[in-house]
Write a protein that holds these residues in place. Structure first.
Motif, PDB file in Angstrom:
ATOM      1  N   ASN A 164      19.958  -0.562   3.042  1.00 29.00           N
ATOM      2  CA  ASN A 164      21.312  -0.042   2.828  1.00 29.00           C
ATOM      3  C   ASN A 164      22.118  -0.030   4.123  1.00 29.00           C
ATOM      4  O   ASN A 164      23.310  -0.363   4.141  1.00 29.00           O
ATOM      5  CB  ASN A 164      21.255   1.362   2.230  1.00 29.00           C
ATOM      6  CG  ASN A 164      20.682   1.354   0.821  1.00 29.00           C
ATOM      7  OD1 ASN A 164      20.843   0.371   0.082  1.00 29.00           O
ATOM      8  ND2 ASN A 164      19.998   2.431   0.438  1.00 29.00           N
ATOM      9  N   LEU A 165      21.474   0.367   5.209  1.00 26.53           N
ATOM     10  CA  LEU A 165      22.152   0.409   6.494  1.00 26.53           C
ATOM     11  C   LEU A 165      22.611  -0.979   6.912  1.00 26.53           C
ATOM     12  O   LEU A 165      23.752  -1.173   7.343  1.00 26.53           O
ATOM     13  CB  LEU A 165      21.227   1.009   7.559  1.00 26.53           C
ATOM     14  CG  LEU A 165      21.743   0.992   8.995  1.00 26.53           C
ATOM     15  CD1 LEU A 165      23.008   1.838   9.118  1.00 26.53           C
ATOM     16  CD2 LEU A 165      20.666   1.487   9.964  1.00 26.53           C
ATOM     17  N   LEU A 166      21.724  -1.972   6.799  1.00 29.20           N
ATOM     18  CA  LEU A 166      22.069  -3.325   7.227  1.00 29.20           C
ATOM     19  C   LEU A 166      23.139  -3.943   6.337  1.00 29.20           C
ATOM     20  O   LEU A 166      24.012  -4.677   6.820  1.00 29.20           O
ATOM     21  CB  LEU A 166      20.817  -4.201   7.247  1.00 29.20           C
ATOM     22  CG  LEU A 166      19.827  -3.903   8.384  1.00 29.20           C
ATOM     23  CD1 LEU A 166      18.618  -4.806   8.292  1.00 29.20           C
ATOM     24  CD2 LEU A 166      20.497  -4.078   9.739  1.00 29.20           C
ATOM     25  N   LYS A 167      23.084  -3.661   5.045  1.00 29.34           N
ATOM     26  CA  LYS A 167      24.117  -4.187   4.155  1.00 29.34           C
ATOM     27  C   LYS A 167      25.485  -3.590   4.486  1.00 29.34           C
ATOM     28  O   LYS A 167      26.527  -4.242   4.356  1.00 29.34           O
ATOM     29  CB  LYS A 167      23.753  -3.896   2.702  1.00 29.34           C
ATOM     30  CG  LYS A 167      22.712  -4.857   2.136  1.00 29.34           C
ATOM     31  CD  LYS A 167      22.607  -4.762   0.636  1.00 29.34           C
ATOM     32  CE  LYS A 167      21.723  -5.881   0.097  1.00 29.34           C
ATOM     33  NZ  LYS A 167      21.653  -5.886  -1.367  1.00 29.34           N
ATOM     34  N   LYS A 168      25.454  -2.360   4.926  1.00 27.79           N
ATOM     35  CA  LYS A 168      26.711  -1.696   5.288  1.00 27.79           C
ATOM     36  C   LYS A 168      27.303  -2.305   6.562  1.00 27.79           C
ATOM     37  O   LYS A 168      28.520  -2.493   6.664  1.00 27.79           O
ATOM     38  CB  LYS A 168      26.435  -0.201   5.483  1.00 27.79           C
ATOM     39  CG  LYS A 168      27.676   0.611   5.858  1.00 27.79           C
ATOM     40  CD  LYS A 168      27.297   2.078   6.028  1.00 27.79           C
ATOM     41  CE  LYS A 168      28.496   2.897   6.483  1.00 27.79           C
ATOM     42  NZ  LYS A 168      28.143   4.327   6.693  1.00 27.79           N
ATOM     43  N   ARG A 169      26.439  -2.626   7.533  1.00 25.95           N
ATOM     44  CA  ARG A 169      26.934  -3.134   8.817  1.00 25.95           C
ATOM     45  C   ARG A 169      27.184  -4.641   8.802  1.00 25.95           C
ATOM     46  O   ARG A 169      28.030  -5.122   9.537  1.00 25.95           O
ATOM     47  CB  ARG A 169      25.924  -2.791   9.932  1.00 25.95           C
ATOM     48  CG  ARG A 169      25.811  -1.312  10.256  1.00 25.95           C
ATOM     49  CD  ARG A 169      27.105  -0.741  10.851  1.00 25.95           C
ATOM     50  NE  ARG A 169      27.628  -1.573  11.912  1.00 25.95           N
ATOM     51  CZ  ARG A 169      27.210  -1.553  13.177  1.00 25.95           C
ATOM     52  NH1 ARG A 169      26.248  -0.703  13.525  1.00 25.95           N
ATOM     53  NH2 ARG A 169      27.738  -2.330  14.079  1.00 25.95           N
ATOM     54  N   ARG A 170      26.401  -5.393   8.020  1.00 26.68           N
ATOM     55  CA  ARG A 170      26.539  -6.853   7.887  1.00 26.68           C
ATOM     56  C   ARG A 170      26.660  -7.529   9.264  1.00 26.68           C
ATOM     57  O   ARG A 170      27.649  -8.202   9.584  1.00 26.68           O
ATOM     58  CB  ARG A 170      27.738  -7.218   7.005  1.00 26.68           C
ATOM     59  CG  ARG A 170      27.687  -6.634   5.597  1.00 26.68           C
ATOM     60  CD  ARG A 170      28.667  -7.304   4.666  1.00 26.68           C
ATOM     61  NE  ARG A 170      28.346  -8.715   4.477  1.00 26.68           N
ATOM     62  CZ  ARG A 170      27.434  -9.169   3.619  1.00 26.68           C
ATOM     63  NH1 ARG A 170      26.718  -8.314   2.884  1.00 26.68           N
ATOM     64  NH2 ARG A 170      27.218 -10.455   3.503  1.00 26.68           N
ATOM     65  N   LEU A 171      25.605  -7.354  10.061  1.00 27.52           N
ATOM     66  CA  LEU A 171      25.592  -7.910  11.406  1.00 27.52           C
ATOM     67  C   LEU A 171      25.347  -9.413  11.404  1.00 27.52           C
ATOM     68  O   LEU A 171      24.634  -9.947  10.553  1.00 27.52           O
ATOM     69  CB  LEU A 171      24.520  -7.218  12.249  1.00 27.52           C
ATOM     70  CG  LEU A 171      24.723  -5.721  12.494  1.00 27.52           C
ATOM     71  CD1 LEU A 171      23.552  -5.145  13.262  1.00 27.52           C
ATOM     72  CD2 LEU A 171      26.024  -5.466  13.237  1.00 27.52           C
ATOM     73  N   LYS A 172      25.923 -10.077  12.390  1.00 24.83           N
ATOM     74  CA  LYS A 172      25.742 -11.524  12.553  1.00 24.83           C
ATOM     75  C   LYS A 172      24.704 -11.755  13.653  1.00 24.83           C
ATOM     76  O   LYS A 172      24.815 -11.195  14.750  1.00 24.83           O
ATOM     77  CB  LYS A 172      27.056 -12.183  12.939  1.00 24.83           C
ATOM     78  CG  LYS A 172      26.979 -13.710  13.092  1.00 24.83           C
ATOM     79  CD  LYS A 172      28.240 -14.267  13.720  1.00 24.83           C
ATOM     80  CE  LYS A 172      29.445 -14.026  12.832  1.00 24.83           C
ATOM     81  NZ  LYS A 172      30.675 -14.623  13.432  1.00 24.83           N
ATOM     82  N   VAL A 173      23.699 -12.594  13.365  1.00 21.26           N
ATOM     83  CA  VAL A 173      22.670 -12.903  14.353  1.00 21.26           C
ATOM     84  C   VAL A 173      22.439 -14.405  14.404  1.00 21.26           C
ATOM     85  O   VAL A 173      22.612 -15.109  13.407  1.00 21.26           O
ATOM     86  CB  VAL A 173      21.336 -12.183  14.045  1.00 21.26           C
ATOM     87  CG1 VAL A 173      21.483 -10.686  14.189  1.00 21.26           C
ATOM     88  CG2 VAL A 173      20.820 -12.545  12.671  1.00 21.26           C
ATOM     89  N   VAL A 174      22.043 -14.870  15.581  1.00 19.17           N
ATOM     90  CA  VAL A 174      21.720 -16.293  15.787  1.00 19.17           C
ATOM     91  C   VAL A 174      20.231 -16.385  16.131  1.00 19.17           C
ATOM     92  O   VAL A 174      19.752 -15.649  16.999  1.00 19.17           O
ATOM     93  CB  VAL A 174      22.554 -16.899  16.928  1.00 19.17           C
ATOM     94  CG1 VAL A 174      22.267 -18.390  17.056  1.00 19.17           C
ATOM     95  CG2 VAL A 174      24.043 -16.656  16.686  1.00 19.17           C
ATOM     96  N   ILE A 175      19.519 -17.272  15.435  1.00 23.21           N
ATOM     97  CA  ILE A 175      18.067 -17.396  15.651  1.00 23.21           C
ATOM     98  C   ILE A 175      17.699 -18.859  15.874  1.00 23.21           C
ATOM     99  O   ILE A 175      18.055 -19.721  15.064  1.00 23.21           O
ATOM    100  CB  ILE A 175      17.267 -16.851  14.444  1.00 23.21           C
ATOM    101  CG1 ILE A 175      17.681 -15.404  14.120  1.00 23.21           C
ATOM    102  CG2 ILE A 175      15.764 -16.918  14.729  1.00 23.21           C
ATOM    103  CD1 ILE A 175      17.059 -14.873  12.845  1.00 23.21           C
TER     104      ILE A 175
END
Length: 838
Positions: A546-557
């Motif tokens: 729920n926390l991650l869906k709320k923040r919707r962070l962008k990451v590069v891997i």
């Protein structure tokens, strides 16, 4: 006064010399090794001898009989089963009613045993251990004594990080008979591991005396050859049956009925056994030739040991090698240094045997052949197969299909018949080839394989941490050298193999004591297609969706063309993250990126993170266990920076518990943990030691100094994929950019340097460091760590490479630099001092 000679060992490490001969009966100057021990005892007035036998006892009895021929009285005791060193002595208890000395039958020494016995008497000891200093103490038991020579600590075959002295247990003991009461009857009981620690616990008078003189454990073929070399150079003197000849500047000793056409090209020490022939004028230097042997004209022998009934034809050249009984070497053969040719072998004309090759008994080498690898295994000989939990080597050169098939059979033999193991690999074609060969060996031992095929290593560990399998094997390409394949052995709990597990497989492998399943009972191969769903379920359950869906962070891997690219993006997308994937396709022919490509790849990753304004970037190693972090402004974090940063993020999230880190990790971790009322557990640097700490229910995180992180709530093993997701969750929870969080980590100077150091000097360096730190605040968890108030320096020997690491931390950069420089100078001086003594 009585003596007990331990003569029951299998001689596994010295094969193939012991293929048909028990180790104490291997010839040394044409006489059994144990005969020299018997004569040493007799020279000190000890003539009542008990010989403890087990492996091939009839050969020992046939030679020594009742001992009268050698001026001693011999009693033989042969236990019905292998009961360990102390357990074997217990079986001879009825013959040991007075003080007695114990000595191994495969040693070469000239110690003054009377001085050892006198020391024992003067100290009023119940047990005395004879000690000596050696260059490489890892293969022996290190013994620590106090100023009064009373034993205070044992380190049985330690790792380099544990070595604080090079004074080792020689296997020569003086015991009072009442000590035998501490040894249980009919049980496997060892002196170093069981009896001596028990005597310490019971506060019995246990002493250690450092003996002066020559001592060598003839435990492997290299040591066997070196023992002869020491004899040739006069470092130790032994009696021979052959008579010394009156020749100028030569030590030539001839047996009965020897034909010696010319001695003009004999030099150094040359021993020639009964009824042997030296035809013409061969060139022979520092060599032993057994009985009934023939050496023809034009032969060149240098530092060679020839056993009985050997025939060397014209023009052969042999250097620093051992040729066992009944070997025929044809004309023009060249044998390089370190070769061992076992019994009943025939070598054809003009064959070339490369250095360090071992040829097992009853082989035929065709004329003109070039032998570059051990004939029986098809790979270069190694003293030890394992480096930690790994077996690695050059693909198709050292690790050939036939080699790994036998290794797989040894592994299968070490497991219960009908049990199950996991097999998996990375994306390289070499890993696939060798894994298939290895699986064949496992199946031949009646063990079943659940083939996970190409999959990240953390998934294998996660499955093993549940149920159903007793172990696993993972094949991967080495990052340091793409030509090398690494085999990672994992136990039934998902941990790296312990040293005892590795030694058990080595023992089976070298003895070839494989279990061969009946033709109707080989193991089977099955697949586990649902294993990734199982891993995914646990993965997502332990991340705050729920926390991650709320923040919707962008990451590069950057996935490095590895299997993790097939699973991790989907997991993160499901958690609400926006994932930009680099190098996310599988290229089996290309393989993963090489180590030298990583700096350039990280710079590219850094630029992309900044350009896309991502929350973070990650470099994921091909096996999925290690990560490198790039923050939102493109800063690339070293492992020594990553670990404190993640600890801070974890503590800021409100999690409480213990955090396990190696002794080499920065001390700012303790500083941050104390503020949040959390504890820090310091461990040894090995992966297994760190992961074992994670088995405690109080531990919430483990971190290495290699970019490895584990969160035991999910699994107590290093998992770069889960660590990556956990860091994203912690960043979301902090609601602060990574670059800002990093400014909250206490700043201290942290420096590392490695110094080249050959293996033979590591023990001496650690002893010098230990002596140097006597008046300082020191810790010995792993290596030697010296504290100077809040500052510290750690000297840590590398477990697998010829280096010593210096690690320093201080409030001021100049202080850290000074500590590194001060101890670098000390180490170099100690190295020179040790070298000058050699």
């Amino acid at each position: 006064m009585k003596a007990v000679i331990m003569a029951g060992g299998f001689g596994t490490r010295i094969q193939p010399l012991t293929s048909n001969v028990p180790k104490p009966m291997i010839p040394l100057l044409n006489r059994p090794i144990m005969l020299h021990i018997v004569e040493l005892l007799k020279s000190h007035g000890i003539t009542d001898i008990v010989m403890l036998l087990y492996h091939q006892p009839f050969m020992v009895k046939n030679f020594f009989r009742d001992g009268s021929e050698f001026g001693v009285r011999i009693t033989y005791v042969t236990p019905l089963q292998d009961m360990g060193t102390a357990g074997a002595v217990k079986s001879a208890e009825k013959f040991l009613d007075e003080r007695f000395i114990i000595i191994s039958g495969d040693l070469l020494t000239n110690f003054n045993l009377e001085k050892v016995l006198k020391f024992h008497e003067e100290k009023g000891a119940k047990a005395t251990i004879t000690l000596t200093s050696v260059k490489d103490p890892l293969q022996f038991g290190v013994v620590i004594t106090d100023k009064d020579k009373r034993v205070i600590q044992f380190l049985e075959k330690p790792g380099w990080g544990e070595v604080i002295s090079d004074t080792i247990n020689t296997g020569i003991y003086v015991l009072e008979p009442e000590i035998l009461q501490y040894i249980p009857a009919e049980e496997n009981f060892d002196f170093s591991q069981d009896l001596f620690p028990l005597l310490l616990e019971k506060k019995e008078p246990l002493f250690g005396v450092v003996a002066k003189g020559y001592w060598r454990d003839i435990g492997n073929t290299d040591s066997y050859r070196e023992a002869h070399y020491d004899i040739f150079k006069g470092r130790v003197s032994l009696r021979t049956d052959e008579g010394k000849q009156d020749l100028v500047d030569k030590d030539v000793r001839l047996g009965a009925d020897v034909r010696l056409d010319s001695s003009s090209k004999l030099s150094g020490m040359v021993v020639i056994g009964d009824n042997s022939q030296i035809i013409g004028n061969p060139q022979i230097k520092d060599s032993v030739i057994g009985r009934n042997s023939t050496v023809e004209d034009g032969v060149r022998l240098t530092r060679c040991v020839l056993w009985d009934n050997v025939y060397i034809k014209r023009g052969a050249k042999i250097t620093d090698s051992v040729i066992c009984n009944n070997v025929r070497v044809a004309q023009g053969v060249v044998i390089e240094e370190g070769v061992v040719v076992a019994e009943n072998t025939s070598i054809g004309e003009d064959a070339y045997i490369k250095r360090d090759v071992k040829i097992w008994p009853r082989k035929v080498i065709e004329a003109g052949s070039t032998v570059t690898a051990n004939l029986i295994w098809g790979e270069k000989w190694k003293k030890s197969l394992f480096e930690g939990a790994m077996v690695k080597g050059l693909t198709n050169v050292e690790l050939t299909p036939e080699f790994v098939a036998k290794l797989g059979c040894a592994y299968g033999t070490s497991l219960g018949k009908g049990s199950f193991v996991l097999g998996a690999r990375d994306a390289s074609l070499s890993s696939r080839m060798l894994k298939r060969s290895f699986i064949g060996g496992i199946l031949s031992a009646g063990v079943n394989v659940r083939d996970l095929k190409m999959i990240p290593l953390p998934v294998v560990r996660y499955k093993l941490n549940t149920y159903g399998e007793v172990g696993g094997i993972y094949f991967r390409q080495s990052l340091d050298d793409p030509a090398v394949t690494e085999l990672v052995f994992i136990d039934g709990e998902g941990l790296d193999f312990s040293s005892s597990m590795a030694k058990n497989i080595e023992r089976i492998f070298f003895k070839e004591s494989f279990r061969r399943a009946h033709h109707m009972e080989p193991g089977g191969i099955t697949e586990l297609p649902q294993v990734m769903d199982f891993y995914r379920e646990g993965f997502l359950r332990n991340i705050d969706k729920n926390l991650l869906k709320k923040r919707r962070l962008k990451v590069v891997i950057d996935f490095n063309y590895a299997p993790s690219a097939q699973v991790l993006p989907a997991f993160l997308n499901e958690l609400g993250c926006e994932v930009i994937s680099l190098n996310a396709y599988i290229d089996e022919e290309r393989g993963a990126k090489k180590a030298e490509e990583k700096p350039g790849g990280l710079l590219q990753l850094s630029k992309i993170v900044k350009t896309l304004e991502a929350a973070a970037g990650f470099w994921l190693d091909p096996d999925g266990e290690k990560i490198t972090l790039v923050d939102n402004v493109g800063k690339i974090y070293e492992p020594s920076e990553l670990l404190p940063l993640v600890v801070l993020l974890l503590l800021k999230s409100g999690e409480r518990g213990s955090i396990a880190v190696p002794v080499s990790a920065p001390s700012v971790i303790e500083e941050m943990a104390q503020e949040k009322r959390s504890a820090v557990i310091r461990t040894k640097s090995s992966e297994r030691a760190m992961i074992e700490a994670a088995l405690s229910s109080e531990v919430i995180m483990i971190g290495s100094m290699e970019g490895q992180l584990a969160f035991p709530k999910f699994q107590p093993a290093f998992d770069g994929m889960f660590a990556l997701a956990k860091i994203i969750e912690l960043v979301a929870a902090a609601d602060v950019p990574l670059s800002k969080v990093s400014t909250e980590v206490p700043k201290r100077a942290f420096l590392q340097e490695r110094i080249p150091c050959i293996w033979e000097m590591k023990g001496g360096i650690m002893r010098k460091m230990s002596e140097d730190s006597l008046d300082k605040e020191a810790a010995f968890i792993d290596g030697i760590k010296i504290s100077f108030g809040e500052d510290w320096l750690l000297l840590l020997p590398d477990q697998n490479r010829s280096f010593i690491h210096l690690i320093a931390e201080a409030n001021d950069l100049k202080v850290a630099q000074r500590l590194i420089e001060e101890y670098r100078v000390k180490v170099e001086a100690w190295k020179k001092e040790l070298q000058d003594k050699q």
